[in-house]
Design an enzyme around this catalytic site. Structure first.
Site, PDB file in Angstrom:
ATOM      1  N   ASP A 287      -8.045   0.687   9.603  1.00 54.55           N
ATOM      2  CA  ASP A 287      -6.735   1.069   9.092  1.00 54.55           C
ATOM      3  C   ASP A 287      -5.747  -0.076   9.293  1.00 54.55           C
ATOM      4  OD1 ASP A 287      -4.332   2.848   8.486  1.00 54.55           O
ATOM      5  OD2 ASP A 287      -5.911   4.352   8.537  1.00 54.55           O
TER       6      ASP A 287
ATOM      7  N   HIS B 207       0.666   4.017   9.540  1.00 54.54           N
ATOM      8  CA  HIS B 207      -0.479   4.728   8.970  1.00 54.54           C
ATOM      9  C   HIS B 207      -1.671   4.779   9.919  1.00 54.54           C
ATOM     10  CE1 HIS B 207      -3.842   5.466   6.113  1.00 54.54           C
ATOM     11  NE2 HIS B 207      -2.945   6.101   5.393  1.00 54.54           N
TER      12      HIS B 207
ATOM     13  N   SER C 294      -5.958  10.357   3.291  1.00 50.44           N
ATOM     14  CA  SER C 294      -5.945   9.552   4.514  1.00 50.44           C
ATOM     15  C   SER C 294      -5.802  10.423   5.747  1.00 50.44           C
ATOM     16  CB  SER C 294      -4.776   8.559   4.485  1.00 50.44           C
ATOM     17  OG  SER C 294      -5.083   7.418   3.750  1.00 50.44           O
TER      18      SER C 294
END
Length: 744
Positions: free
Chosen positions: A150, A207, A532
């Site tokens: 990520d 994220h 995600s």
């Protein structure tokens, strides 16, 4: 440059003399990073990393250096791969690659693709509770290592505290590349940056922090986002270890293929048990598995016993938009939970409609204000509130109704007091809450149309926004998120994709310290949406299953998740799509994950890595293409190739014509030793489905039994597709296999 997308909602010659073939002078401005695939040498010992790197370097143009691996030659080599592919990534010109094509053993090369990145309440929603049930039986994932690819991680976040965490397993060989190693502990046991090798793997976008904590964040009491969704935050596997492999920039829209491949190479070497990838190709960039670096690399992972959870993509509700569709991956779509953060729209006629907004503070205008709906002659621009339209009418101090894709800053700049953001018809009633620069509420397409009708019914429309806060218990949950990518698979339509859906809408998890723009309030947990978010839920659940059943293969874990999935919502009705109609199999796959049931599935459909070879040969791949995927010598002429639907998969996806079709499956008993299962078929009109035998019995654990399914079309109903369901039932066990049928 083509782009591969990580969903955010938020890819040789045998003679040393070949190095002297190229006489092309390179232009530094023309250099691009290429993924270069070469044959493995048939002779020689390349077990040492330095030997393998020397072999790869020998493919670089001789004009760079005639004798040694000098600095320039090193700078051209980006990554040398040991596990995921036979090849390397290097900065080359098109002419240099063209010259390389003449070398013996060269397979292929392409410019690397660029990938993009595709919870307080979700454990409870999924039936996970502290000190009881599956969480207790799986020891919260203790001892399992989840590798996350990520945008990095925030090591100081309380979700990554190592309180009560055991030390890493003895097998762990990973590295910590924070300054002085200070960011690692018994929770974050490894962290590396493959996006920028010179920087630590810090997450400056949020994220990667969010996905990591969703998979394996520890318990954090009092977690909330500006007071909403308050509770104890925890990942799916709170005692699992985390290893972060930074492969993307901080905005999650640039994830080089070479970096992702290098990270997967390292993760396999390091000893992870589960891989979590919210990454994939874009909806219009489907690639055959032999040309897809992620498909190739993850196959190498499952050969090592590593489970792969990966996002389906955020390109729904388009059909054929699912990505990451290789059968050795668990492809995860997104669903809602039963929690909403509600703000209502109260109209001047006293009608009230619920919507959602993350901003629940006192700045929300609760009094009735004038309500406007900007209208122009250009109907396509009308509902999006473009700046030129906002400037042509008076919106100052008013509530403005706009449709998706509006820039809230435009409304604020024009003087709007608040905004009602309505879905378009394509997204329907699927609401993703958000936070903008001005007070707002997001409503469904149906509600938006009702508000428009009210505006057109009166000369003085008004509206107020009424804050209701966090509400739990929506009975229609789970629903399929509109953005969640749909099947069928473009590359392999004979495999039903996505495999499963899991929580991915309005998910609260760890975030880097941020400031809410309207209230100027800091927060360290945020609520975002996307596949995600659903992917790491399944990564954590896989870690729990790995902890509870360490002898299960990746395919066994996947089967357990799929065959026990829920196919109805909380009120016992079919799971709904964005249009409030029952979702089809290309939206839900096997259904919605049920972790506790997956822990005791009764039967599993197991697949060993070599079992994929007949399937790959059946896709009409060349020997060389199959070898590139599986990493060994393959001659398809000597392999009894099979149809896609013949793979021992937990679901079926078939194309049915006028003649009957028969497919075989083998189930393994992981339930009670003495058990007898009876088949149950729910068949669509115009199709006869028969099972042989209709009953199967077991006398011991791990015993295998085969059965066959025959599909016969009995009449033409005029439909282009249909769906069915096969279940094996014994006592408390119902082992389900969804069946998608396309008529030809």
């Amino acid at each position: 440059m083509a782009s591969i997308l990580i969903s955010l909602i938020y890819i040789i010659s045998l003679s040393p003399a070949i190095a002297g073939i190229s006489n092309v002078e390179s232009d530094i401005d023309d250099l691009q990073t290429y993924m270069v695939y070469v044959q493995k040498p048939k002779h020689g010992n390349f077990s040492k990393e330095i030997d393998l790197e020397s072999w790869y370097h020998s493919f670089l143009p001789a004009t760079i250096s005639s004798n040694s691996i000098d600095d320039d030659r090193q700078s051209r080599m980006v990554h040398c791969y040991r596990h995921v592919i036979s090849g390397f990534a290097a900065r080359l010109t098109a002419e240099e690659v063209k010259a390389m094509e003449t070398k013996n053993g060269f397979i292929s090369a392409h410019v690397e693709n660029t990938l993009q990145l595709h919870t307080t309440h979700t454990p409870n929603f999924l039936g996970l509770h502290q000190n009881s049930g599956f969480w207790k039986e799986s020891n919260l994932g203790k001892g399992v290592i989840i590798g996350v690819l990520d945008s990095g991680i925030t090591p100081t976040h309380p979700s990554f505290s190592d309180k009560d965490m055991p030390p890493p397993p003895a097998k762990w060989r990973g590295k910590c590349e924070f300054a002085g190693g200070a960011g690692c502990n018994n929770k974050i046991i490894g962290a590396r940056n493959f996006y920028n090798l010179s920087l630590p793997p810090i997450d400056d976008g949020g994220h990667g922090t969010h996905t990591s904590s969703t998979a394996a964040g520890t318990f954090v009491n009092g977690a909330n986002r500006l007071g909403e969704a308050n509770g104890t935050a925890a990942g799916m596997a709170p005692l699992a270890h985390l290893a972060m492999y930074k492969t993307c920039d901080d905005y999650a829209d640039n994830c080089p293929e070479s970096s992702v491949s290098a990270a997967l190479d390292a993760a396999i070497e390091d000893g992870v048990d589960v891989l979590s990838l919210s990454i994939g190709l874009g909806p219009d960039q489907h690639k055959e598995f032999h040309a897809n670096a992620i498909a190739i690399a993850t196959f190498k992972a499952i050969k090592k016993g590593i489970f792969v959870s990966i996002s389906a993509g955020n390109w729904g509700p388009r059909t054929f938009s699912v990505v990451n569709d290789a059968p050795w991956m668990l492809t995860v779509g997104a669903s809602t939970t039963d929690r909403s953060i509600v703000t209502s729209v109260q109209l001047g006629n006293q009608e009230t409609y619920d919507g959602e907004s993350l901003l629940q503070g006192t700045d929300i205008p609760s009094e009735q204000l004038p309500l406007v709906y900007p209208v122009t002659k250009n109907a396509s621009a009308t509902t999006n509130c473009p700046p030129e339209t906002l400037k042509s009418i008076d919106v100052k101090g008013k509530v403005v109704l706009c449709q998706l894709s509006v820039d809230p800053q435009d409304v604020l700049d024009a003087g709007g007091a608040a905004m009602i953001l309505m879905n378009n018809e394509r997204i329907g009633d699927s609401i993703v809450a958000g936070s903008t620069v001005l007070p707002h509420v997001r409503v469904s397409y149906t509600v938006g149309e009702s508000i428009k009708a009210y505006i057109n019914s009166t000369s003085s429309p008004t509206a107020a926004l009424v804050v209701k806060g966090t509400v739990i218990g929506r009975k229609t949950a789970p629903e399929v998120a509109a953005f969640s990518s749909r099947g069928p698979s473009t590359v392999s339509p004979g495999i039903l994709k996505p495999d499963i859906i899991g929580p991915g809408v309005n998910i609260m998890a760890a975030w880097l310290t941020a400031v809410e723009p309207i209230t100027n309030t800091e927060y360290i947990f945020d609520i975002i949406s996307g596949t995600s978010m659903s992917c790491p839920h399944l990564s954590g659940i896989a870690a729990l299953l790995k902890s509870a059943h360490p002898d299960w293969s990746p395919a066994a874990i996947k089967s357990a998740i799929m065959t026990t999935a829920d196919t109805v919502n909380l009120e016992g009705k079919p799971i709904l799509d964005r249009n409030n109609l029952p979702a089809d199999l290309f939206a839900v796959g096997a259904g919605h994950v049920n972790p506790s049931k997956a822990n005791d599935p009764g039967l599993i459909y197991d697949i060993q890595p070599d079992d994929y070879i007949p399937y790959l040969c059946g896709l009409n791949y060349t020997d060389q293409q199959v070898q590139g995927i599986v990493g060994g010598d393959v001659q398809c002429s000597k392999v009894p190739s099979i149809a896609e639907a013949e793979l021992n998969y937990p679901s079926f996806s078939i194309r049915l014509g006028s003649g009957p079709q028969t497919y075989n499956r083998t189930v393994t008993n992981v339930g009670p030793p003495n058990s007898s299962y009876t088949s149950q078929i729910v068949a669509p009109e115009g199709v006869e489905i028969t099972i042989q035998p209709s009953k199967i019995s077991f006398t011991e654990k791990n015993q295998k039994v085969a059965y066959s399914v025959t599909f016969t079309r009995t009449k033409n109903t005029g439909a282009s597709s249909a769906q069915a369901n096969l279940s094996w039932i014994f006592g408390q066990y119902t082992v389900k296999s969804p069946i998608a049928i396309s008529f030809i």
